[in-house]
Write an enzyme that holds these catalytic residues in place. Structure first.
Site, PDB file in Angstrom:
ATOM      1  N   ILE A 109       0.828  -1.194   0.000  1.00  0.00           N
ATOM      2  CA  ILE A 109       0.000   0.000   0.000  1.00  0.00           C
ATOM      3  C   ILE A 109       0.868   1.252   0.000  1.00  0.00           C
ATOM      4  O   ILE A 109       1.977   1.242   0.548  1.00  0.00           O
ATOM      5  CB  ILE A 109      -0.983  -0.006   1.203  1.00  0.00           C
ATOM      6  CG1 ILE A 109      -1.930   1.194   1.143  1.00  0.00           C
ATOM      7  CG2 ILE A 109      -0.254  -0.094   2.526  1.00  0.00           C
ATOM      8  CD1 ILE A 109      -3.100   1.112   2.119  1.00  0.00           C
ATOM      9  N   CYS A 110       0.372   2.304  -0.638  1.00  0.00           N
ATOM     10  CA  CYS A 110       1.043   3.594  -0.677  1.00  0.00           C
ATOM     11  C   CYS A 110       2.412   3.433  -1.370  1.00  0.00           C
ATOM     12  O   CYS A 110       2.526   2.763  -2.386  1.00  0.00           O
ATOM     13  CB  CYS A 110       1.171   4.136   0.747  1.00  0.00           C
ATOM     14  SG  CYS A 110       1.605   5.878   0.889  1.00  0.00           S
ATOM     15  N   ALA A 111       3.447   4.027  -0.806  1.00  0.00           N
ATOM     16  CA  ALA A 111       4.786   3.887  -1.388  1.00  0.00           C
ATOM     17  C   ALA A 111       5.351   2.495  -1.202  1.00  0.00           C
ATOM     18  O   ALA A 111       6.393   2.164  -1.781  1.00  0.00           O
ATOM     19  CB  ALA A 111       5.731   4.917  -0.783  1.00  0.00           C
ATOM     20  N   SER A 156      -2.632  -0.706  -3.080  1.00  0.00           N
ATOM     21  CA  SER A 156      -3.586   0.334  -2.711  1.00  0.00           C
ATOM     22  C   SER A 156      -2.855   1.664  -2.591  1.00  0.00           C
ATOM     23  O   SER A 156      -1.630   1.719  -2.724  1.00  0.00           O
ATOM     24  CB  SER A 156      -4.302  -0.048  -1.407  1.00  0.00           C
ATOM     25  OG  SER A 156      -5.376   0.819  -1.140  1.00  0.00           O
TER      26      SER A 156
END
Length: 209
Positions: A116-118, A169
């Site tokens: 998720i994210c970075a 995500s």
């Protein structure tokens, strides 16, 4: 037999992405283990805790369940590998050769690899094949060079024949959808709905996302 998930964490990990995912999976009956991936000395690592405390991106301190031991962290022991974001934490996780190896091992073993994210940067540094992904917009350009980048809240890719499922995500605000999807993949849609209700997640938010 209960499903098991290994959730990696490092100094600079985004608190919400780590804790919401861990908490939601536990509510579904998934046995979770958090593992600290250290990069240098933590400023809070000398206070007598073992493993060392992790200082997350907003300064919240987390005591992981263990320190990452690659020989005890493979796909023969867990059903899913989860990599949260937070720019500094994601950099540590994605640049770790041990984490890169785990990502490839889980993917090649047909397991769930969730980022998720970075944290999705680990898909690139591990050399996963071209497939749909998403991430925080701050790392979009890097990932778009190697993957089919999408803007959806949660992207599930299971199109690489004979390999695992890659779930990605976007950031703190999409962590609940991300976690619910992981519950669905590990335990079924019925269990995901069962967990979602008592958490009072807004019913106006559609599912799937």
């Amino acid at each position: 037999m209960a499903k098991k998930a290994l959730i990696l964490v490092a100094d600079g990990t985004e608190e919400m992405e780590f804790t919401i995912t861990y908490d939601t999976l536990v509510r579904a009956g998934v046995e979770c283990t958090s593992a600290n991936v250290q990069s240098g000395g933590s400023p809070y690592g000398t206070v007598g805790t073992s493993p060392a405390l992790v200082v997350c991106s907003r300064g919240i301190k987390v005591l992981p369940d263990t320190t990452l031991q690659p020989l005890e962290a493979g796909p023969d022991k867990y059903d899913a590998l989860v990599i949260p974001g937070g720019l500094k934490g994601a950099e540590t996780l994605s640049q770790s050769t041990e984490v890169q190896t785990l990502v490839r091992e889980y993917f090649n073993a047909g397991k769930i690899v969730a980022m998720i994210c970075a944290g999705t940067l680990a898909a690139k540094t591990a050399g996963l094949p071209h497939q749909p992904v998403t991430s925080h917009p701050s790392v979009r350009d890097v990932l778009a060079q190697a993957f089919k980048y999408q803007e959806d809240s949660v992207v599930v890719s299971d199109k690489v024949e004979g390999k695992g499922t890659l779930v990605t995500s976007r950031g703190p605000g999409t962590t609940f959808p991300f976690a619910f999807k992981l519950v669905e993949l590990l335990c079924g849609k019925e269990k995901s709905d069962e967990v979602r209700g008592p958490m009072m997640f807004p019913p106006s938010v559609p599912y799937p996302y």
